[in-house]
Design a protein around this motif. Structure first.
Motif, PDB file in Angstrom:
ATOM      1  N   TYR A 139       1.032  -1.487  -0.039  1.00 11.62           N
ATOM      2  CA  TYR A 139      -0.140  -0.101  -0.228  1.00 11.62           C
ATOM      3  C   TYR A 139       1.028   1.346  -0.307  1.00 11.62           C
ATOM      4  O   TYR A 139       0.078   2.372   0.402  1.00 11.62           O
ATOM      5  CB  TYR A 139      -0.926   0.346   0.995  1.00 11.62           C
ATOM      6  CG  TYR A 139      -1.529  -1.457   1.122  1.00 11.62           C
ATOM      7  CD1 TYR A 139      -2.670  -1.814   0.254  1.00 11.62           C
ATOM      8  CD2 TYR A 139      -1.583  -2.038   2.629  1.00 11.62           C
ATOM      9  CE1 TYR A 139      -4.084  -2.081   0.419  1.00 11.62           C
ATOM     10  CE2 TYR A 139      -2.489  -3.302   2.272  1.00 11.62           C
ATOM     11  CZ  TYR A 139      -3.593  -3.437   0.798  1.00 11.62           C
ATOM     12  OH  TYR A 139      -4.151  -4.587   1.388  1.00 11.62           O
ATOM     13  N   ARG A 165       0.138   9.554  -0.898  1.00 13.48           N
ATOM     14  CA  ARG A 165      -0.561  10.034  -0.224  1.00 13.48           C
ATOM     15  C   ARG A 165       0.790  11.625   0.224  1.00 13.48           C
ATOM     16  O   ARG A 165       0.284  12.415   0.022  1.00 13.48           O
ATOM     17  CB  ARG A 165      -0.639  10.174   1.469  1.00 13.48           C
ATOM     18  CG  ARG A 165      -2.264   9.222   1.663  1.00 13.48           C
ATOM     19  CD  ARG A 165      -2.208   9.337   3.441  1.00 13.48           C
ATOM     20  NE  ARG A 165      -3.818   8.063   3.821  1.00 13.48           N
ATOM     21  CZ  ARG A 165      -3.438   6.865   3.527  1.00 13.48           C
ATOM     22  NH1 ARG A 165      -2.787   6.148   3.948  1.00 13.48           N
ATOM     23  NH2 ARG A 165      -4.722   5.868   3.622  1.00 13.48           N
ATOM     24  N   GLU A 202      -9.802  -3.426   0.479  1.00 11.35           N
ATOM     25  CA  GLU A 202     -10.646  -3.031   0.998  1.00 11.35           C
ATOM     26  C   GLU A 202      -9.658  -1.058   1.917  1.00 11.35           C
ATOM     27  O   GLU A 202      -9.369   0.044   1.351  1.00 11.35           O
ATOM     28  CB  GLU A 202     -10.981  -2.873   2.915  1.00 11.35           C
ATOM     29  CG  GLU A 202     -12.115  -3.787   2.261  1.00 11.35           C
ATOM     30  CD  GLU A 202     -12.662  -4.166   4.142  1.00 11.35           C
ATOM     31  OE1 GLU A 202     -12.550  -3.408   5.036  1.00 11.35           O
ATOM     32  OE2 GLU A 202     -14.121  -4.306   3.966  1.00 11.35           O
ATOM     33  N   GLU A 203      -8.045  -1.732   2.036  1.00  9.21           N
ATOM     34  CA  GLU A 203      -7.188  -0.855   2.331  1.00  9.21           C
ATOM     35  C   GLU A 203      -7.209   0.444   1.414  1.00  9.21           C
ATOM     36  O   GLU A 203      -6.939   1.456   1.332  1.00  9.21           O
ATOM     37  CB  GLU A 203      -5.678  -0.760   3.180  1.00  9.21           C
ATOM     38  CG  GLU A 203      -4.960  -0.155   3.864  1.00  9.21           C
ATOM     39  CD  GLU A 203      -3.927  -1.220   4.280  1.00  9.21           C
ATOM     40  OE1 GLU A 203      -2.842  -0.218   4.697  1.00  9.21           O
ATOM     41  OE2 GLU A 203      -4.500  -2.392   4.639  1.00  9.21           O
ATOM     42  N   ARG A 205      -8.753   0.997  -1.250  1.00  6.00           N
ATOM     43  CA  ARG A 205      -9.983   1.602  -1.733  1.00  6.00           C
ATOM     44  C   ARG A 205      -9.811   3.017  -0.766  1.00  6.00           C
ATOM     45  O   ARG A 205     -10.161   3.570  -1.328  1.00  6.00           O
ATOM     46  CB  ARG A 205     -10.951   0.896  -1.816  1.00  6.00           C
ATOM     47  CG  ARG A 205     -11.709  -0.010  -3.180  1.00  6.00           C
ATOM     48  CD  ARG A 205     -12.581  -0.794  -3.002  1.00  6.00           C
ATOM     49  NE  ARG A 205     -13.091  -1.064  -4.202  1.00  6.00           N
ATOM     50  CZ  ARG A 205     -13.779  -0.526  -5.353  1.00  6.00           C
ATOM     51  NH1 ARG A 205     -13.495   0.462  -4.880  1.00  6.00           N
ATOM     52  NH2 ARG A 205     -13.738  -1.428  -6.331  1.00  6.00           N
ATOM     53  N   GLN A 206      -9.782   2.560   0.725  1.00  8.56           N
ATOM     54  CA  GLN A 206      -9.146   3.674   1.531  1.00  8.56           C
ATOM     55  C   GLN A 206      -8.324   4.534   1.201  1.00  8.56           C
ATOM     56  O   GLN A 206      -8.426   6.120   0.888  1.00  8.56           O
ATOM     57  CB  GLN A 206      -8.927   3.554   3.334  1.00  8.56           C
ATOM     58  CG  GLN A 206      -8.903   3.760   3.894  1.00  8.56           C
ATOM     59  CD  GLN A 206     -10.572   5.103   4.176  1.00  8.56           C
ATOM     60  OE1 GLN A 206     -11.785   4.095   4.226  1.00  8.56           O
ATOM     61  NE2 GLN A 206     -10.608   6.432   4.000  1.00  8.56           N
ATOM     62  N   LEU A 207      -7.682   4.248   0.941  1.00  6.13           N
ATOM     63  CA  LEU A 207      -6.796   5.025   0.529  1.00  6.13           C
ATOM     64  C   LEU A 207      -7.079   5.796  -1.064  1.00  6.13           C
ATOM     65  O   LEU A 207      -6.621   7.778  -0.946  1.00  6.13           O
ATOM     66  CB  LEU A 207      -4.948   4.078  -0.164  1.00  6.13           C
ATOM     67  CG  LEU A 207      -3.679   5.351  -1.165  1.00  6.13           C
ATOM     68  CD1 LEU A 207      -2.942   5.946   0.865  1.00  6.13           C
ATOM     69  CD2 LEU A 207      -2.888   4.012  -0.742  1.00  6.13           C
ATOM     70  N   ASP A 209      -9.860   6.959  -2.091  1.00  4.00           N
ATOM     71  CA  ASP A 209     -10.968   7.262  -1.436  1.00  4.00           C
ATOM     72  C   ASP A 209     -10.162   9.015  -0.429  1.00  4.00           C
ATOM     73  O   ASP A 209     -10.448  10.226  -0.671  1.00  4.00           O
ATOM     74  CB  ASP A 209     -11.838   7.658  -0.498  1.00  4.00           C
ATOM     75  CG  ASP A 209     -12.211   5.904  -0.956  1.00  4.00           C
ATOM     76  OD1 ASP A 209     -12.956   6.386  -2.406  1.00  4.00           O
ATOM     77  OD2 ASP A 209     -13.325   4.783  -0.510  1.00  4.00           O
ATOM     78  N   ASP A 210      -9.321   8.456   0.004  1.00  4.43           N
ATOM     79  CA  ASP A 210      -8.302   9.469   0.670  1.00  4.43           C
ATOM     80  C   ASP A 210      -7.619  10.960  -0.369  1.00  4.43           C
ATOM     81  O   ASP A 210      -7.763  11.541   0.084  1.00  4.43           O
ATOM     82  CB  ASP A 210      -7.331   9.210   2.295  1.00  4.43           C
ATOM     83  CG  ASP A 210      -7.804   8.527   2.751  1.00  4.43           C
ATOM     84  OD1 ASP A 210      -8.993   8.892   3.445  1.00  4.43           O
ATOM     85  OD2 ASP A 210      -6.613   7.365   3.783  1.00  4.43           O
ATOM     86  N   LYS A 213     -10.207  12.875  -2.085  1.00  2.08           N
ATOM     87  CA  LYS A 213      -9.889  14.487  -2.139  1.00  2.08           C
ATOM     88  C   LYS A 213      -9.705  16.051  -1.949  1.00  2.08           C
ATOM     89  O   LYS A 213     -10.426  16.995  -2.043  1.00  2.08           O
ATOM     90  CB  LYS A 213     -10.085  14.150   0.146  1.00  2.08           C
ATOM     91  CG  LYS A 213     -11.024  12.708   0.860  1.00  2.08           C
ATOM     92  CD  LYS A 213     -10.783  13.143   1.738  1.00  2.08           C
ATOM     93  CE  LYS A 213     -11.433  11.413   2.648  1.00  2.08           C
ATOM     94  NZ  LYS A 213     -11.690  11.531   4.233  1.00  2.08           N
TER      95      LYS A 213
END
Length: 460
Positions: A139, A165, A202-203, A205-207, A209-210, A213
């Motif tokens: 990730y 990120r 899931e992890e 997809r969370q990255l 989504d973050d 933003k």
């Protein structure tokens, strides 16, 4: 009678040849092919064909044909896992079983669960000095780095540091990357490739989504359709604070460790041609001599200053030393010297398992991270690099004294030289404050719903 004997001899020869061929085929089956591999594994485990067939969810007759060399349907991953358990296969054998049937590697390994592997890779990272090097999990979380990486990009030392990120959402990345949107598009391609290969993660997809933003990243995501597995071989042009913000061209090399195939081992190297650079420097010297002889002394001096600046940049990069690993926080603090000053409040603000110790004489901070029980990885970074990582600390009363120490360490040691530097900095900083207030006031005039900042003049 002679003809009869000849016929009998020929029949015996054909029978012997057929027997030899069958024996050769049997021997070949023992040592070649997937079926032979299954048979060898099964016999080594002392398992019957019936039990192996049941583990695969098929009949014994079908399984027997597979062992004899019949072309089988590819086993699914659950079937491979079941067979690996029954045959008690080791890691390499299970890997071979999966590659043959599923066409992919092992399930991602847990980096945190294999500290010995990470220690071995850390040794390899340290050997890349003075080239920055780091290790990420699947990730893009930073799980290892060498001193050069910490010196050039201190964000890797922050708890939860993540390459994607940082590159897509931090102001720092937008400042350092030349043509940030081009690089952002490349990272979006990588995310889209990952999503295409494991869309139920899931992890991941969370990255995604973050980072979406951020409106700029979301726009790139919506308009970018291409995929890319990695940035291997990509050339970057960046401005690195540790090198005086001078531009540098680097190339990234992405490797996948065999022991941790889901991780990425990345080495950053400079893009430079030594022979061509030496030839160019010789031409520059000749040109400077000509310019000086012709009265162009100012030009010659300017070129000399530029070369000195370039040489200084290279010295800074190559002066980095191997990264240390010590056994305790106390041993890490001692590396700051006898005059070392602990920074407990800033350490806590930086994150868990982090210890900062100021070394005033070296104008640096010993940044220690507990990567594993009894293993503290050490990086020595500029005091200014720490101050800019946690700017909010200046607003916290408990941290004010430690921030003051850091700021003092950035200034020259001699009091008169420190005062001269402060006199140079204050007008610049005060002007920046004035500009920021003006921009805030302009924004408020455009949108009165925004909060309005008071100015000192308002109180008069």
């Amino acid at each position: 009678m002679a003809v009869s004997d000849s016929s009998a001899d020929r029949h015996d020869a054909e029978k012997e040849a057929l027997s030899s061929a069958q024996h050769a085929a049997q021997l070949a089956g023992e040592f070649m092919g997937f079926g032979a591999l299954l048979r060898r594994w099964r016999k080594a485990a002392g398992v019957t064909q019936l039990r192996a067939a049941r583990a695969l969810g098929m009949g014994e007759r079908t399984y027997r044909k597979i062992e004899r060399g019949a072309t089988p349907p590819r086993f699914s991953r659950p079937q491979c896992e079941a067979l690996a358990a029954v045959f008690e296969l080791d890691r390499d054998e299970r890997h071979a079983l999966l590659l043959y049937n599923v066409g992919t590697s092992l399930e991602p390994s847990d980096a945190a669960g294999h500290p010995e592997l990470r220690r071995a890779l850390r040794l390899l990272m340290d050997r890349q000095m003075p080239s920055p090097s780091y290790l990420t999990d699947r990730y893009w979380n930073i799980i290892g780095f060498n001193t050069a990486m910490a010196e050039w990009w201190p964000w890797v030392m922050e708890p939860g540091a993540n390459l994607i990120r940082w590159a897509l959402t931090s102001t720092e990345a937008r400042t350092q990357f030349h043509d940030w949107r081009k690089h952002a598009a490349a990272y979006v391609k990588i995310l889209k490739f990952a999503l295409a290969t494991k869309d139920n993660d899931e992890e991941l997809r969370q990255l995604i989504d973050d980072v979406q933003k951020d409106p700029d990243v979301r726009h790139i995501w919506e308009t970018q359709e291409e995929l890319s597995e990695s940035r291997d071989g990509h050339i970057f042009r960046m401005n690195v604070p540790a090198l005086g913000w001078e531009p540098v061209e680097v190339v990234s090399h992405v490797l996948y460790p065999a022991s941790m195939p889901d991780c990425r081992f990345v080495v950053i190297t400079w893009v430079e041609l030594p022979e061509a650079a030496q030839q160019q420097e010789a031409l520059d010297d000749e040109g400077d001599a000509t310019a000086s002889a012709g009265g162009g002394l100012e030009h010659a001096q300017q070129r000399a200053r530029e070369r000195a600046s370039e040489a200084n940049r290279r010295r800074k990069a190559h002066a980095l030393t191997d990264r240390l690993v010590v056994d305790s926080a106390e041993e890490a603090a001692r590396l700051a010297g006898e005059e070392g000053i602990p920074l407990p409040v800033l350490s806590k603000l930086m994150g868990p398992d982090c210890q900062l110790t100021l070394s005033p004489s070296q104008h640096s901070v010993i940044w220690a991270i507990e990567e594993a029980p009894g293993e503290w990885a050490i990086s020595q970074v500029d005091a200014y690099a720490v101050a800019v990582r946690i700017p909010r600390a200046a607003l916290i009363d408990e941290a004010r004294a430690e921030m003051k120490l850091l700021t003092r360490a950035v200034l020259p040691v001699a009091p008169d030289e420190a005062v001269d530097r402060i006199q140079q900095l204050l007008p610049q900083l005060e002007q920046r404050i004035v500009l920021l207030r003006e921009i805030w006031r302009d924004l408020h005039e455009q949108d009165p719903s925004l909060p309005y900042i008071w100015e000192p003049a308002d109180e008069v």
